[in-house]
Structures are given as C-alpha cells and as structure tokens.
Design a protein around this motif. Structure first.
Motif, PDB file in Angstrom:
ATOM      1  N   PRO A 270      -0.506 -31.181  13.261  1.00 38.27           N
ATOM      2  CA  PRO A 270      -0.105 -30.362  12.111  1.00 38.27           C
ATOM      3  C   PRO A 270      -0.660 -30.939  10.819  1.00 38.27           C
ATOM      4  CG  PRO A 270       1.763 -30.840  13.545  1.00 38.27           C
ATOM      5  CD  PRO A 270       0.633 -31.687  14.025  1.00 38.27           C
ATOM      6  N   ALA A 271      -0.821 -30.060   9.840  1.00 39.99           N
ATOM      7  CA  ALA A 271      -1.377 -30.482   8.560  1.00 39.99           C
ATOM      8  C   ALA A 271      -0.484 -31.535   7.915  1.00 39.99           C
ATOM      9  CB  ALA A 271      -1.531 -29.274   7.632  1.00 39.99           C
ATOM     10  N   ASN A 272      -1.137 -32.514   7.295  1.00 42.90           N
ATOM     11  CA  ASN A 272      -0.463 -33.582   6.553  1.00 42.90           C
ATOM     12  C   ASN A 272       0.445 -34.449   7.423  1.00 42.90           C
ATOM     13  OD1 ASN A 272      -1.716 -32.593   4.272  1.00 42.90           O
ATOM     14  ND2 ASN A 272       0.038 -31.356   3.665  1.00 42.90           N
ATOM     15  N   GLN A 273       0.397 -34.282   8.737  1.00 40.83           N
ATOM     16  CA  GLN A 273       1.192 -35.120   9.631  1.00 40.83           C
ATOM     17  C   GLN A 273       0.254 -36.091  10.341  1.00 40.83           C
ATOM     18  OE1 GLN A 273       3.810 -33.091  12.346  1.00 40.83           O
ATOM     19  NE2 GLN A 273       3.826 -34.796  13.783  1.00 40.83           N
ATOM     20  N   THR A 288      -7.876 -42.786  13.275  1.00 39.79           N
ATOM     21  CA  THR A 288      -8.936 -41.779  13.312  1.00 39.79           C
ATOM     22  C   THR A 288      -8.574 -40.640  12.367  1.00 39.79           C
ATOM     23  OG1 THR A 288      -9.454 -42.338  15.615  1.00 39.79           O
ATOM     24  CG2 THR A 288     -10.284 -40.243  14.770  1.00 39.79           C
ATOM     25  N   VAL A 289      -9.423 -40.384  11.394  1.00 33.51           N
ATOM     26  CA  VAL A 289      -9.136 -39.382  10.370  1.00 33.51           C
ATOM     27  C   VAL A 289      -9.168 -37.988  10.986  1.00 33.51           C
ATOM     28  CG1 VAL A 289      -9.880 -38.425   8.157  1.00 33.51           C
ATOM     29  CG2 VAL A 289     -10.103 -40.870   8.598  1.00 33.51           C
ATOM     30  N   LYS A 290      -8.149 -37.209  10.687  1.00 35.61           N
ATOM     31  CA  LYS A 290      -8.065 -35.829  11.129  1.00 35.61           C
ATOM     32  C   LYS A 290      -8.168 -34.894   9.926  1.00 35.61           C
ATOM     33  CE  LYS A 290      -7.511 -37.021  15.414  1.00 35.61           C
ATOM     34  NZ  LYS A 290      -8.607 -36.834  16.382  1.00 35.61           N
ATOM     35  N   VAL A 291      -8.262 -33.604  10.214  1.00 34.25           N
ATOM     36  CA  VAL A 291      -8.394 -32.614   9.156  1.00 34.25           C
ATOM     37  C   VAL A 291      -7.167 -32.640   8.244  1.00 34.25           C
ATOM     38  CG1 VAL A 291      -7.383 -30.746  10.528  1.00 34.25           C
ATOM     39  CG2 VAL A 291      -8.990 -30.197   8.707  1.00 34.25           C
ATOM     40  N   GLN A 325     -13.536 -40.078  11.406  1.00 36.42           N
ATOM     41  CA  GLN A 325     -13.930 -41.399  10.922  1.00 36.42           C
ATOM     42  C   GLN A 325     -12.863 -42.428  11.285  1.00 36.42           C
ATOM     43  OE1 GLN A 325     -14.878 -41.494   6.763  1.00 36.42           O
ATOM     44  NE2 GLN A 325     -14.799 -43.714   6.621  1.00 36.42           N
ATOM     45  N   LYS A 326     -13.289 -43.632  11.643  1.00 32.86           N
ATOM     46  CA  LYS A 326     -12.383 -44.723  11.999  1.00 32.86           C
ATOM     47  C   LYS A 326     -12.037 -45.525  10.747  1.00 32.86           C
ATOM     48  CE  LYS A 326     -12.774 -43.738  16.412  1.00 32.86           C
ATOM     49  NZ  LYS A 326     -11.665 -43.137  17.173  1.00 32.86           N
ATOM     50  N   ILE A 327     -10.743 -45.665  10.454  1.00 26.77           N
ATOM     51  CA  ILE A 327     -10.259 -46.391   9.282  1.00 26.77           C
ATOM     52  C   ILE A 327      -9.414 -47.570   9.755  1.00 26.77           C
ATOM     53  CG2 ILE A 327      -8.763 -46.277   7.259  1.00 26.77           C
ATOM     54  CD1 ILE A 327     -11.343 -44.888   6.808  1.00 26.77           C
ATOM     55  N   LEU A 328      -9.760 -48.761   9.306  1.00 28.92           N
ATOM     56  CA  LEU A 328      -8.988 -49.945   9.637  1.00 28.92           C
ATOM     57  C   LEU A 328      -7.752 -49.990   8.739  1.00 28.92           C
ATOM     58  CD1 LEU A 328      -8.754 -52.569  11.264  1.00 28.92           C
ATOM     59  CD2 LEU A 328     -10.066 -53.717   9.459  1.00 28.92           C
ATOM     60  N   VAL A 329      -6.571 -49.904   9.359  1.00 32.28           N
ATOM     61  CA  VAL A 329      -5.314 -49.904   8.621  1.00 32.28           C
ATOM     62  C   VAL A 329      -4.735 -51.311   8.549  1.00 32.28           C
ATOM     63  CG1 VAL A 329      -2.975 -48.969   8.548  1.00 32.28           C
ATOM     64  CG2 VAL A 329      -4.878 -47.518   9.260  1.00 32.28           C
ATOM     65  N   LYS A 330      -4.858 -52.061   9.618  1.00 31.23           N
ATOM     66  CA  LYS A 330      -4.342 -53.423   9.652  1.00 31.23           C
ATOM     67  C   LYS A 330      -5.359 -54.309  10.343  1.00 31.23           C
ATOM     68  CE  LYS A 330      -0.368 -56.215  11.160  1.00 31.23           C
ATOM     69  NZ  LYS A 330       0.912 -56.224  11.895  1.00 31.23           N
TER      70      LYS A 330
END
Length: 499
Positions: A270-273, A288-291, A325-330
C-alpha cells in the motif's frame, strides 16, 4: 572465332562480378544509423499528471497558460543546449518578464528532470519529483496556471521543465493578459489560458470477491489519474492488463487493478506503507525502495533520521530515489579493535599505470559530490582537470585527483611461538643447491567503489569474418587472369599459322 571467345570471356567476367556483389555481406554500419526512438513523455502528459494529483488532493486543476508554456519551453531548450545540471534561476522573474501577470508580482515554482529515451511518466513523477518541493504545484492552492516544455540535448538526453505560477494578491481568473506578439497570424489576440483537458476525478470502486478492482474508464481519465487514485503506477496497470505502453485508453475500457487483499497475485505494498526489512545475520538492514516511498517515509518507518540514511549511503538530499533501489538503513555490527579503522576514500585510491590517481564518474555523481567525497575543494578539482563551474561531467569520465594518499599502517599479527621437536640437521646436497626458487607475482587490489558500474571487458580476437571473402576474390582474380592469358596465347598461335 577470336571475337566469340573474347565475348565469352567478357561475359564470364561480368557474371563473376555480379555474383560477388550479390553474395557480399551487408555492411554492419547500416544498423547503426537507424533513428533512435523519440522520448515517450510529452509536456502535455506532465501537465495532465500534475493536474491529476491536484484533483486527487481536492484542488482545482491548473489552467495551461501559453506564456508559461513558452517560458518553460525556452528554459528546457537553454538547459539542453548547455547540458545544465541545475536550474538557471529566477523563475518568477523570467515568467514576469515574458508578460505574465500584467506587471503584478509573480509567484512561481519550477521542476525539471533529465532522462533518456526510456524514461517514463512514472519515473519522473514517482522518482524524480516525489518530494515536498517538487510536489508544490500539486498541493499549493494559490497556484493558478501551469506550463511545460521539453528539449533534446546533444548527448541524447531529454530535458523536461514544468512551471506553475500565480499573481500575488489576485485570485485565479482575475488577471488580464497582454496581446501575444509572438503569433504572426493574429498579433493582437490576447494570450488567454485554457484548460488542457477535462480532469475527471477518479472514484475508486469496491473490490470484487477476489480482492481486485475492476475500474471502468470514463472520459478524461488517464493511466496516470487512475494510478494516483488506486495508489499504484501506470506501468503496473498496463502489466496487469497486458497493455502496451502505446495503448490509449478509451471510455468504457475495463481495467483490472490488484487490491491489497488480491488472491493469486503478488500485490504491491500500500502507498506510504513500508514493509520493514529483516535484519541480516551481521545486523545490517537493507531496505528496497518501493513506489511512493522517499527518504522521509523510509526514515520514519525505521525510526532513524534522514541524515542517517544520507550518511550511510553517501547520498545527497536532492538526489531522487529509484524504484527497487537498495538503501542501507543500519550498518552491520563491527567488533572494534584498536588496530583497525575504516580507510578514507583517498586511502582507498589505487594509482593508475602513470602513477597518478583518478576518479571514475558514476551515474548521479557531480563535481560537488566528488569533491566532498574526497575531502577536497571544488575549485581544486576543477583546476586539476582544466574544468570550469559550467563544465558538465558524464558517467565514465575520468577525473584527475592530484592528491597523495597518506601512508596506512597495516596491522601485523603477533606470531605465536610454538616449540618444535628437535629434528636431525639435513645434509646439504648438490640437488638442494640447484633447486629453483618460486616466484610470487605482485597483485593489485582495486577498491570496489572505484570501479564504474557500466565498465565492460572487450576481448579482441584475430578472427575476421571478411577474410574468406578476400581469399575467394583473390582466387577468382587469378583464374580470370590465367584464362585471359591462355586464350590470348592460343589466338596468337592460330593467327601465326594462318599467316
């Protein structure tokens, strides 16, 4: 008789040449001159997409203004001609100078994007412009008019510009518009804005028994407006309904849109979730970045700050995120030791064959980012490479770094002395004196982050596909020359006998 033989020989030569021309391979350069496809996204689509977002937010659609259209098109052309990497500045002043607002103070905003021929409307709206600053035309009630333009650059990229504006202190629709001097057909006609299309708010339907939506297209609705209403992308709608990119929606079309409880489908989140990623064994968390996701949404979901994400990923706040896109969070758990520390970017440099140090430009990097990455000034980087602040760099470029990496201490493990049992002293023989020592060749380790992602290895071979043709032509030529000499000598002998 000699005339007949000469005619046969000439006929043989002509047939041989025709055969060679027919069987000759077609030049491979013909395919390289094929026209490239035009960019898919048009300025009209950008205006319609932004207006769809406004309507979805409960705001009236912006009116398409010919003056703003002309300024946006001129801006796109200037940026394309100069291969600009940032706005050219003072958008309000440029729109006012073109005659918009009748002399009143103009309030305006400008979005721009640069993309290849494969860029889509989803890429621009969901990735490049999916942040509060770029969404101002969609959420600001005071804006009244809109315009857009696009231009092709010499490097094949397309520049897109969208501008929204209003006149301070004047409600929408109350401004007077001067005559349009740029229209030779009707030089006295006023530049009155118009609505580019009828924006029909999309009303979501109830999901069916399978958890899917079956949306019936109405007049004025587009893939983009429908995607905004259902919190999906236009490409997803096309994929679920097996529709090509070129398909034009018609009123009455039925579109299947997957819902959050759809069965037998891999539904989008869902959007923004944000679905939180599972930590890896070393404690690392990679998202992993989603829409519909941006840095702010991701940071709130993981209870970190936006600055943390920027620091961990060497990212800039104005760089757009890409879907998947892969984003390193921790970062992973490290066991600190007094003898180890992370190497700085300069310490990770490896000298080239000429003994100097270079940086290979990657996608999304600019001069400011590269200078900050190595802890040097922009002026130094420009001077080392004979560049100016107006110079443009491209992925694959090699920039000279006139730096001297500091010496790094390599920790040497303390050897553990283990007593060995006494052994007999070996007798030195002639064979042991003549044994050859082993030679160890030095290896060079290249830092992974200094290798361009799009580098390829080219293998050269000596195989030439046209070499057999050259040999064949040579053999044919030798046969023709031999036949000519044979016939000519025989004719001379016959002529001598007759005399």
């Amino acid at each position: 008789m000699a005339h007949d033989q000469r005619s046969k020989f000439n006929l043989l030569v002509v047939c041989t040449l025709l055969l060679v021309l027919i069987l000759s391979p077609v030049s491979a350069t013909h395919a390289a001159t094929a026209d490239r496809p035009l960019a898919e996204v048009s300025p009209w689509e950008l205006i319609a997409a932004m207006n769809s977002l406004r309507v979805a937010n409960g705001l009236p659609a912006l009116l398409e203004d010919p003056i703003i259209n002309a300024v946006a098109q001129s801006t796109a052309q200037i940026m394309a001609d100069t291969l600009a990497s940032w706005h050219i500045g003072n958008v309000s002043g440029r729109i006012q100078a073109a005659g918009y607002g009748g002399g009143g103070r103009v309030i305006a905003t400008e979005n721009f994007a640069v993309g290849s021929d494969s860029v889509t409307l989803d890429n621009i709206m969901f990735n490049y412009w999916n942040d509060p600053d770029h969404m101002l035309p969609a959420v600001t009630p005071s804006y009244c008019h809109i315009g857009a333009g696009s231009a092709k650059a010499s490097n094949g990229m397309t520049y897109y510009v969208l501008q929204a504006a209003s006149v301070a202190g004047q409600p929408c629709g109350s401004a007077s518009y001067p005559s349009n001097p740029s229209n030779p057909a009707s030089p006295g006609s006023p530049s009155v804005p118009s609505v580019p299309q009828i924006i029909i708010p999309v009303e979501k339907v109830e999901p069916n028994a399978d958890g899917n939506y079956v949306h019936i297209v109405k007049s004025g609705q587009s893939f983009w407006s429908i995607a905004v209403a259902y919190k999906v992308t236009g490409d997803q709608i096309r994929s679920w309904n097996n529709l090509p990119q070129s398909y034009i929606l018609q009123p009455g079309d039925k579109l299947t849109i997957l819902g959050p409880n759809a069965q037998n489908y891999a539904t989008p989140p869902p959007a923004n979730q944000v679905i939180l990623a599972t930590p890896e064994p070393d404690g690392r968390i990679v998202h992993t970045v989603k829409v519909f996701q941006n840095l702010e949404i991701i940071s709130n979901a993981y209870s970190v700050t936006v600055n943390d994400l920027l620091r961990l990923n060497n990212w800039q706040i104005d760089w757009p995120l890409q879907i998947n896109q892969k984003i390193l969070v921790k970062a992973p758990h490290w066991t600190p030791t007094p003898t180890e520390r992370p190497l700085t970017p300069i310490e990770r440099l490896t000298p080239a064959a000429d003994g100097r140090y270079y940086h290979h430009v990657k996608e999304g990097q600019n001069v400011g980012w590269i200078a900050g990455y190595y802890g040097i000034s922009v002026d130094e980087l420009l001077a080392w490479n004979s560049l100016t602040k107006l110079s443009i760099i491209y992925p694959g470029d090699k920039l000279l770094l006139n730096v001297t990496p500091p010496a790094t201490a390599t920790p040497v493990p303390t050897p553990t002395l283990t007593p060995e049992p006494a052994t007999a002293t070996p007798v030195l023989t002639t064979a042991s004196l003549t044994s050859q020592p082993s030679i160890t060749m030095p290896t060079t380790e290249i830092a992974p982050d200094m290798i361009a992602a799009d580098e390829t290895t080219i293998h050269l071979t000596s195989t030439d596909p046209f070499l057999p043709w050259l040999w064949g032509l040579l053999v044919v030529a030798l046969l023709l020359v031999g036949g000519y000499i044979f016939i000519n000598e025989r004719n001379k002998k016959r002529k001598g006998k007759n005399e």
